[in-house]
Design a protein around this motif. Structure first.
Motif, PDB file in Angstrom:
ATOM      1  N   CYS A 117       0.812  -1.223   0.000  1.00  0.00           N
ATOM      2  CA  CYS A 117       0.000   0.000   0.000  1.00  0.00           C
ATOM      3  C   CYS A 117       0.843   1.270   0.000  1.00  0.00           C
ATOM      4  O   CYS A 117       0.294   2.365   0.023  1.00  0.00           O
ATOM      5  CB  CYS A 117      -0.921   0.015   1.219  1.00  0.00           C
ATOM      6  SG  CYS A 117      -0.059   0.283   2.782  1.00  0.00           S
ATOM      7  N   LYS A 170      -8.225  -3.980  -5.042  1.00  0.00           N
ATOM      8  CA  LYS A 170      -7.951  -3.184  -3.848  1.00  0.00           C
ATOM      9  C   LYS A 170      -6.653  -2.411  -3.997  1.00  0.00           C
ATOM     10  O   LYS A 170      -6.583  -1.210  -3.710  1.00  0.00           O
ATOM     11  CB  LYS A 170      -7.881  -4.094  -2.623  1.00  0.00           C
ATOM     12  CG  LYS A 170      -7.638  -3.346  -1.322  1.00  0.00           C
ATOM     13  CD  LYS A 170      -7.577  -4.304  -0.135  1.00  0.00           C
ATOM     14  CE  LYS A 170      -7.274  -3.535   1.160  1.00  0.00           C
ATOM     15  NZ  LYS A 170      -7.184  -4.460   2.326  1.00  0.00           N
ATOM     16  N   GLU A 171      -5.614  -3.094  -4.460  1.00  0.00           N
ATOM     17  CA  GLU A 171      -4.321  -2.425  -4.645  1.00  0.00           C
ATOM     18  C   GLU A 171      -4.416  -1.396  -5.768  1.00  0.00           C
ATOM     19  O   GLU A 171      -3.846  -0.305  -5.673  1.00  0.00           O
ATOM     20  CB  GLU A 171      -3.233  -3.449  -4.968  1.00  0.00           C
ATOM     21  CG  GLU A 171      -2.748  -4.231  -3.763  1.00  0.00           C
ATOM     22  CD  GLU A 171      -1.465  -5.000  -4.062  1.00  0.00           C
ATOM     23  OE1 GLU A 171      -0.556  -4.421  -4.676  1.00  0.00           O
ATOM     24  OE2 GLU A 171      -1.389  -6.178  -3.674  1.00  0.00           O
ATOM     25  N   ALA A 196      -6.096   1.751  -4.444  1.00  0.00           N
ATOM     26  CA  ALA A 196      -5.221   2.492  -3.531  1.00  0.00           C
ATOM     27  C   ALA A 196      -4.109   3.189  -4.303  1.00  0.00           C
ATOM     28  O   ALA A 196      -3.797   4.364  -4.066  1.00  0.00           O
ATOM     29  CB  ALA A 196      -4.633   1.539  -2.492  1.00  0.00           C
ATOM     30  N   GLU A 243      -5.268   6.330  -6.425  1.00  0.00           N
ATOM     31  CA  GLU A 243      -5.510   7.510  -5.592  1.00  0.00           C
ATOM     32  C   GLU A 243      -4.199   8.201  -5.248  1.00  0.00           C
ATOM     33  O   GLU A 243      -4.087   9.429  -5.316  1.00  0.00           O
ATOM     34  CB  GLU A 243      -6.246   7.102  -4.309  1.00  0.00           C
ATOM     35  CG  GLU A 243      -7.695   6.687  -4.536  1.00  0.00           C
ATOM     36  CD  GLU A 243      -8.384   6.270  -3.252  1.00  0.00           C
ATOM     37  OE1 GLU A 243      -7.721   6.301  -2.187  1.00  0.00           O
ATOM     38  OE2 GLU A 243      -9.582   5.916  -3.297  1.00  0.00           O
ATOM     39  N   ALA A 293      -2.480   5.366   1.834  1.00  0.00           N
ATOM     40  CA  ALA A 293      -3.811   5.835   2.222  1.00  0.00           C
ATOM     41  C   ALA A 293      -4.260   5.293   3.572  1.00  0.00           C
ATOM     42  O   ALA A 293      -4.895   5.992   4.359  1.00  0.00           O
ATOM     43  CB  ALA A 293      -4.822   5.452   1.143  1.00  0.00           C
ATOM     44  N   ASP A 294      -3.915   4.034   3.872  1.00  0.00           N
ATOM     45  CA  ASP A 294      -4.414   3.415   5.103  1.00  0.00           C
ATOM     46  C   ASP A 294      -3.389   2.420   5.654  1.00  0.00           C
ATOM     47  O   ASP A 294      -3.169   1.358   5.055  1.00  0.00           O
ATOM     48  CB  ASP A 294      -5.738   2.690   4.820  1.00  0.00           C
ATOM     49  CG  ASP A 294      -6.385   2.157   6.086  1.00  0.00           C
ATOM     50  OD1 ASP A 294      -6.091   2.694   7.163  1.00  0.00           O
ATOM     51  OD2 ASP A 294      -7.174   1.199   5.973  1.00  0.00           O
TER      52      ASP A 294
END
Length: 263
Positions: A19, A61-62, A65, A68, A94-95
């Protein structure tokens, strides 16, 4: 937060999946490979390669992320295109949220990384070569101080000796177009003023010691005419990392840094 502490925080950062986007971008206008803003092409192609890799892996999901963060990084660099130095280093996630941007005055080798942690090895290498450091420029009439990290000036102040008040006065940050004042020839200084000057050099040495602790300087460098540089170096509790016999008081900050670190 000092750069050393920030680096430690980055090294401790982890996320469950990949991430973290780490970007090292060479923007040096003096590099022949960077003519006509070539950094834009390198930034776009480097991010595109990661995008293609994630698209092939089909991990939504990747991909979400990354896209963004990709937009955020591109906007950051483009918004600061007129103020680019030799390089840009960005760590983003991001998270949990991570946004660490460094515009540096040291050589940067372009590279892009998508991992579960910030890729800090190159940043650590640059920091080792250009740590947080105080550059002290003593002259007859003043002491100029540069607070630096990663080859860039973070802050600057000049303390001017006032023979009437027999004390130092902080002049504040110097404008690059401003001509420094207060430089008096050694043979023009009366014995009483010479004694005061030596005494206040000692006082400035104590101020430098406090600044070293407050600013987290790993090193102190002194540059000035031989007798003045040596006299000032003797007032410091710790031996300076270097003592350069050259008067750089009227030099621009970046020129001073070049003389001190790239000699």
């Amino acid at each position: 937060m000092s750069l050393s502490k920030e680096l430690q925080t980055l090294k401790e950062y982890r996320c469950d999946d990949r991430c973290v986007l780490s970007v090292y971008l060479n923007t040096n206008p003096g590099d022949p490979e960077q003519l006509n803003g070539a950094w834009r092409i390198h930034l776009k192609s480097g991010l595109k390669r990661i995008d293609e890799y994630l698209t092939a892996s089909n991990d939504e999901k990747e991909m979400k992320a990354f896209n963004e963060l990709r937009k955020k990084v591109e906007k950051e660099v483009e918004d600061n295109k007129n103020d680019l130095s030799k390089g840009v280093v960005i760590f983003a996630a991001a998270d949990p949220e991570l946004w660490s941007v460094h515009y540096v005055q040291v050589p940067v080798k372009t590279s892009f990384h998508w991992e579960d942690h910030p890729v800090t090895e190159e940043m650590e290498y640059m920091y080792k070569a250009y740590p947080e450091a105080g550059i002290i420029l003593p002259s007859f009439g003043e002491v100029r101080i540069l607070d630096t990290a990663m080859g860039a000036v973070i802050d600057e102040a000049t303390y001017v000796f006032d023979p009437n008040l027999e004390g130092w006065g902080k002049k504040g940050k110097k404008d690059e177009n401003e001509t420094l004042t207060g430089s008096t020839r050694d043979d023009a200084i009366e014995p009483r003023l010479r004694e005061n000057l030596q005494r206040f050099y000692k006082g400035m040495g104590e101020i430098i010691g406090k600044l070293k602790k407050e600013r987290g300087w790993q090193e102190i460098h002194v540059s000035g005419e031989a007798d003045l540089a040596n006299a000032f170096a003797e007032t410091l509790r710790e031996k300076p990392a270097s003592c350069i016999y050259k008067n750089l008081n009227n030099s621009k900050p970046n020129d001073v840094i070049h003389q001190v670190f790239e000699k």
